[in-house]
Design an enzyme around this catalytic site. Structure first.
Site, PDB file in Angstrom:
ATOM      1  N   GLU A   1       0.611  -1.132   0.150  1.00 33.74           N
ATOM      2  CA  GLU A   1      -0.211   0.239   0.236  1.00 33.74           C
ATOM      3  C   GLU A   1       1.206   1.558   0.077  1.00 33.74           C
ATOM      4  O   GLU A   1       2.310   1.307   0.560  1.00 33.74           O
ATOM      5  CB  GLU A   1      -0.815  -0.094   1.546  1.00 33.74           C
ATOM      6  CG  GLU A   1      -1.724   1.149   1.337  1.00 33.74           C
ATOM      7  CD  GLU A   1      -3.250   1.197   2.573  1.00 33.74           C
ATOM      8  OE1 GLU A   1      -3.873   1.592   2.650  1.00 33.74           O
ATOM      9  OE2 GLU A   1      -2.828  -0.449   3.356  1.00 33.74           O
TER      10      GLU A   1
ATOM     11  N   LYS B   1      -9.057   2.583  -3.248  1.00 32.08           N
ATOM     12  CA  LYS B   1      -9.450   1.906  -1.503  1.00 32.08           C
ATOM     13  C   LYS B   1     -11.072   2.538  -1.303  1.00 32.08           C
ATOM     14  O   LYS B   1     -11.731   3.763  -1.692  1.00 32.08           O
ATOM     15  CB  LYS B   1      -8.658   2.761  -0.236  1.00 32.08           C
ATOM     16  CG  LYS B   1      -8.549   1.703   1.099  1.00 32.08           C
ATOM     17  CD  LYS B   1      -7.670   2.115   1.724  1.00 32.08           C
ATOM     18  CE  LYS B   1      -7.647   1.575   2.943  1.00 32.08           C
ATOM     19  NZ  LYS B   1      -6.720   1.625   4.152  1.00 32.08           N
TER      20      LYS B   1
ATOM     21  N   CYS C   1      -5.445  -2.904   1.559  1.00 25.45           N
ATOM     22  CA  CYS C   1      -5.612  -2.893   2.728  1.00 25.45           C
ATOM     23  C   CYS C   1      -6.890  -3.147   3.992  1.00 25.45           C
ATOM     24  O   CYS C   1      -8.087  -4.469   3.653  1.00 25.45           O
ATOM     25  CB  CYS C   1      -5.155  -2.259   3.774  1.00 25.45           C
ATOM     26  SG  CYS C   1      -4.347  -2.066   4.961  1.00 25.45           S
TER      27      CYS C   1
END
Length: 671
Positions: A49, A120, A168
């Site tokens: 990430e 994300k 994530c």
């Protein structure tokens, strides 16, 4: 000889140690590892990430130049990938701006082209995470473009399978994007992460990842960041999990690039045979549109497909027996993983080794990445906290000078770590001997300078200036000693260009058993979020492991601040295991004092219930009156769900009147 009905792909995971803002250095690391993956004829190459920007940048994300620099480095990486010999598909983390908002993204790159960018969806916004403060979450099914590059909720179809990138927290959330992307055709999920260490996270992470891969019937690849940035330490490690079954789980806490060969036909077979999943997929698609698919071959064209012309399949490179990945010899296919491989570990040993490794990594990367220091200095009292801090610093020094040998190595360590002892008449010979012996055992610099006269001079000056003469053994006189040491340590650190390690623990910090301007000070703390009872157990563990003479002497002493005659910490406070339980129950679990009492009475039946009530009252008063102190402490390595760190974890108002509702009086009614 090729295996029948095999469709093998090779996955490469690069666990790298990035630095926030070092976009050029980070990208250089990425390019080096990406080329290695290409040379290894890797199908998919994965990086963590925000690998380009460094994680977590916090408010640097709001600086336009920071985002622009990340974009430029992403373009550079794409350009470099066009020079590689094999058409590896890369997934790399980067922060980007779109329509005035900043997103945490996974970029998909192959053969010089950025095929798409996936933001994300679920921002981490709890405990030590504050992403929603500056970042914007991606939106389900939303698709747009950035400079002509597809941006949004996307999956990517290749000849070897359909890839769903995610970032994530997207996998930590049960209703994350994995489900809709799997139902839309994705059979490979690539999660790029920067997940920091905290006690218990490894087991939770293992179970969660296996569950997600099984629930969605996908090949799941998880790649985590490693290294420290500020107080957070990312523990690295990668996972390849096929429909819930672990295929590969790599070593944590190290920088490495690893490879894994997987048969995609096995994923497809299990998916086809899972009738429950097939039914859920049909029901889902009856109610929703599928996620948009990017067809990679249409973008890459013949340059991509030409690599595989004349081959029986694209995957024939990996179908030879020598490349096939098998479980260890003796594996029992009919038993669960750990049982089948006879793998076992002592949880206590693993726990202590994790604490030692994470604190070492946090200290190492704070020291190295700031670039402000040349040495480490420690105020060594001969007590538990300073001795454990020295052991952690020594482990860092062993790593730092691992390339040296013999006398040269020992000389480098001696010059690198300087320990200073500043005894007064209250310091015992036992603790002074602990300091001397431990430094001799480790071969670090030790300087002992009695400061009784200096403390007396400063005390007299303060008495003259204020007209107040404290009584013997009082708190002001104790603080005078601690502050005299603090002044000296700041001067020493300045002259030696050294990082001064603050050696205090979380337990004593929580109740203000520390001095602002004295032992609370320092540049960085390795124990500031560690319970005192854990420190005592960790010292015993280190002694049992190394049989160090200094630690043996330490274990024979009783914890004391040594600022007054016959002083002992637990006499001033309460037993450490009781104190640590109070901190966990009140600050961690948010219990009221009466609730705390019942927990404590059950957990500590050896103490009179009236004593427990007194300890709770004492703790509450000291905790509330000490917040102003611990918010001034230096950054400390994050170790668990509970930290005394106002910026990161425990957001409590310094100015408060919480006694008005905590209802301590209710304790008096308990018989």
């Amino acid at each position: 000889m090729a295996y029948l009905n095999s469709q093998l792909i090779k996955i490469g995971n690069a666990v790298i140690n990035t630095t926030v803002g070092a976009v050029k250095t980070n990208t250089k690391m990425i390019i080096i590892e990406a080329k290695r993956m290409s040379d290894e004829m890797t199908t998919i190459g994965v990086f963590p990430e925000m690998a380009i920007n460094g994680y977590y940048p916090e408010d640097w994300l709001q600086t336009p130049g920071f985002i622009i620099a990340g974009w430029e480095q992403l373009m550079l990486f794409a350009e470099e990938s066009s020079k590689f010999s094999y058409p590896t598909v890369y997934v790399v983390g980067v922060a980007l701006k779109h329509n005035g908002s900043i997103f945490n993204c996974a970029a998909v790159v192959c053969m010089g082209k950025i095929l798409g960018i996936v933001p994300k969806v679920h921002l981490a916004n709890y405990n030590v995470f504050h992403e929603a403060r500056v970042l914007t979450a991606g939106v389900a099914y939303y698709v747009d473009s950035i400079e002509g590059i597809p941006f949004g909720d996307l999956i990517f179809k290749f000849p070897f399978g359909t890839v769903a990138p995610e970032v994530c927290e997207d996998i930590w959330t049960g209703d994350g994007p994995m489900e809709r992307r799997a139902y839309s055709g994705a059979d490979i999920v690539v999660n790029i992460s920067a997940s920091p260490f905290r006690v218990g996270v490894v087991e939770t992470r293992d179970q969660m990842l296996a569950t997600r891969a099984a629930d969605n019937q996908v090949l799941l690849n998880y790649c985590n960041l490693v290294g420290g940035n500020d107080s957070l330490v990312y523990d690295g490690g990668t996972y390849v999990i096929q429909n819930g079954v672990f295929v590969q789980r790599t070593t944590r806490k190290v920088v490495n690039t690893t490879f894994c060969v997987v048969d995609m036909n096995e994923t497809l077979r299990r998916r086809e045979q899972n009738i429950t999943w097939q039914s859920a997929k049909r029901e889902y698609l009856e109610r929703h549109n599928p996620v948009q698919t990017i067809h990679a071959t249409e973008i890459l064209g013949s340059k991509y497909t030409d690599h595989f012309d004349g081959l029986g399949t694209q995957f024939e490179y990996y179908t030879d027996r020598e490349h096939r990945v098998f479980p260890p010899a003796g594996h029992k296919y009919f038993l669960p993983g750990q049982v089948a491989t006879s793998q076992s570990s002592d949880p206590r040993t693993e726990y202590f080794e994790d604490l030692l490794d994470i604190t070492r990594i946090g200290l190492r990367d704070y020291f190295d990445k700031t670039g402000a220091f040349q040495r480490i200095v420690i105020a060594l009292s001969g007590g538990n906290d300073s001795c454990l801090s020295l052991m952690i610093a020594y482990n860092f020094a062993l790593e730092k000078f691992a390339h040296l040998y013999g006398d040269v190595k020992q000389a480098a360590i001696k010059d690198f770590i300087w320990c200073f002892s500043f005894p007064t008449k209250f310091n015992s010979e036992e603790t002074k001997n602990v300091s001397r012996q431990l430094c001799e055992d480790l071969g670090v610099t030790f300087v002992e300078v009695p400061i009784g006269a200096l403390v007396d001079m400063k005390t007299q000056m303060l008495n003259d200036m204020t007209g107040v003469v404290p009584t013997a053994g009082s708190i002001p006189l104790q603080n005078d000693q601690a502050r005299a040491r603090g002044d000296l340590m700041w001067g020493i650190a300045n002259r030696l260009r050294a990082l001064w390690i603050q050696t205090g623990n979380m337990s004593e910090k929580a109740v203000g058993y520390t001095t602002v301007g004295g032992d609370l000070m320092g540049a960085y703390s390795v124990l500031g979020n560690m319970f005192k009872s854990v420190i005592l157990m960790l010292i015993q563990y280190l002694h049992d492991k190394y049989r160090c003479s200094g630690l043996k002497l330490l274990l024979a002493t009783k914890a004391s601040a040594e600022l007054a005659e016959n002083q002992h910490d637990e006499d001033d406070l309460m037993p450490f295991d009781v104190l640590d339980t109070c901190i966990e129950l009140f600050a961690g679990r948010k219990l009221m004092p009466v609730e705390m009492f019942y927990y404590l009475r059950h957990n500590f039946p050896q103490y009179d219930f009236r004593q427990i009530k007194d300890w709770i009252k004492k703790f509450i008063h000291k905790f509330l009156n000490s917040i102003f102190k611990w918010v001034q402490a230096p950054q400390a390595v994050h170790l668990g769900a509970l930290d005394l760190d106002r910026e990161r974890a425990l957001h409590l108002a310094v100015v408060n009147r919480c006694l008005e509702w905590l209802n301590l009086e209710a304790l008096d009614d308990i018989q």
